[in-house]
Design an enzyme around this catalytic site. Structure first.
Site, mmCIF file in Angstrom:
data_model
loop_
_atom_site.group_PDB
_atom_site.id
_atom_site.type_symbol
_atom_site.label_atom_id
_atom_site.label_comp_id
_atom_site.label_asym_id
_atom_site.label_seq_id
_atom_site.Cartn_x
_atom_site.Cartn_y
_atom_site.Cartn_z
ATOM 1 N N ASP A 167 -9.087 10.631 11.914
ATOM 2 C CA ASP A 167 -10.113 10.020 12.757
ATOM 3 C C ASP A 167 -9.533 8.729 13.351
ATOM 4 O O ASP A 167 -8.935 7.925 12.624
ATOM 5 C CB ASP A 167 -11.350 9.719 11.909
ATOM 6 N N ASN A 175 -14.420 2.680 23.113
ATOM 7 C CA ASN A 175 -15.182 3.169 24.265
ATOM 8 C C ASN A 175 -16.092 2.086 24.829
ATOM 9 O O ASN A 175 -16.205 1.925 26.055
ATOM 10 C CB ASN A 175 -16.016 4.387 23.867
ATOM 11 N N HIS A 180 -15.326 4.681 28.882
ATOM 12 C CA HIS A 180 -15.108 6.073 28.482
ATOM 13 C C HIS A 180 -13.881 6.687 29.149
ATOM 14 O O HIS A 180 -13.239 7.569 28.565
ATOM 15 C CB HIS A 180 -16.356 6.905 28.800
ATOM 16 N N ASP A 184 -10.981 8.501 27.086
ATOM 17 C CA ASP A 184 -10.406 9.833 27.315
ATOM 18 C C ASP A 184 -8.875 9.757 27.360
ATOM 19 O O ASP A 184 -8.183 10.623 26.800
ATOM 20 C CB ASP A 184 -10.934 10.420 28.617
ATOM 21 N N GLU A 211 -13.596 11.945 18.288
ATOM 22 C CA GLU A 211 -12.300 11.302 18.047
ATOM 23 C C GLU A 211 -11.617 11.857 16.798
ATOM 24 O O GLU A 211 -10.645 11.285 16.311
ATOM 25 C CB GLU A 211 -12.485 9.789 17.904
#
Length: 293
Positions: A167, A175, A180, A184, A211
């Site tokens: 993770d 984010n 965002h 990405d 994630e």
């Protein structure tokens, strides 16, 4: 060699036609009614050759044209006062067979092309159904399928099987602070690090969701899986992806849970066990891995 075989095939066609011509020529001296039967037999043989050999234009013409000319000659020999019908029939037959070959060959090529395109589309759709659109890693569906297969293989072959759940640390903060779009790009970069680090063809790197990522390591014991986890950590450190809101590092880091499959353990149980080790890694301060004993 290929041309020699083709030439032999063409010679065979000519000899085959010649043998039939001898038979038909011998029958022509019978009653007038036999001429109709001879022509019908010729027509059937011509059509048979035309259909059987239509992909090969040269072979088709070699097989059919001598028969067409012969039936025309037999008709002219029997009725020399009426040359128009056999000559017209010959020309029409040549035109029909030649044109029909082109049309049928065109249909055949189109049918094959469409079949190939359909297979390509099926493979593409199948790939899209199993690949995560953002990271281009295997998706959850593919992971579930492969993990189940590898567990059954481990049960059958008694080989070790390890799983790493991972993770990205403080990804929600990433984010929120960077946006965002940057998030990405971070996921894509992490996916690249994982694929560059885990190189064996049978190993599976998958995006588990959000994630979270997961690695399936067939024929790998706990020590081997721990080495992979450490390699991932080092590779991510070397990549030095900026993280503006992390509490543990100015760079993107990951917490990892390493688990060894045990006899009788289901896929769900293995995932839960690896997730528990991931939780331990987070509780211990993140940017590290924990594994079961």
């Amino acid at each position: 060699m290929k041309q020699l075989k083709l030439n032999q095939f063409y010679i065979f066609l000519l000899l085959f036609d010649f043998s039939w011509l001898l038979v038909f020529w011998g029958l022509r001296d019978g009653m007038d009614e036999s001429l109709v039967a001879i022509e019908a037999m010729f027509d059937i043989l011509i059509l048979t050759w035309a259909i059987a050999l239509f992909p090969d234009r040269k072979a088709m013409l070699i097989a059919t044209v001598p028969l067409m000319v012969s039936v025309c000659a037999i008709r002219l020999n029997a009725y020399p006062q009426s040359p128009l019908f056999p000559i017209t029939k010959l020309l029409c037959f040549v035109a029909i067979v030649s044109t029909g070959q082109k049309i049928m060959a065109s249909w055949f090529i189109k049918a094959v092309s469409r079949d190939v395109e359909k297979k390509k589309l099926v493979l593409q759709f199948r790939r899209l159904a199993l690949i995560d659109g953002l990271t281009q890693l295997s998706n959850r569906r593919q992971f579930d399928t492969i993990l189940d297969q590898e567990i059954r293989a481990a049960e059958r072959n008694h080989n070790p099987l390890s799983l790493i759940m991972m993770d990205i640390d403080f990804f929600k903060r990433f984010n929120d602070s960077a946006g965002h779009s940057a998030g990405d790009e971070c996921l894509i970069a992490v996916a690249q690090v994982l694929t560059e680090t885990v190189k064996r063809p049978r190993d599976l790197v998958s995006r588990y969701g959000g994630e979270e990522f997961v690695i399936v390591l067939p024929s790998t014991d706990l020590q081997g899986a721990a080495k992979i986890a450490e390699d991932v950590r080092n590779a991510l450190t070397s990549r030095a992806l900026p993280h503006p809101s992390s509490d543990v590092s100015p760079w993107v880091t990951m917490s990892q849970g390493v688990c060894l499959w045990q006899e009788g353990m289901s896929p769900e149980a293995l995932i839960i066990a690896a997730d528990e080790q991931l939780y331990r890694a987070k509780q211990a301060g993140r940017d590290q891995f924990k594994m079961n004993d």
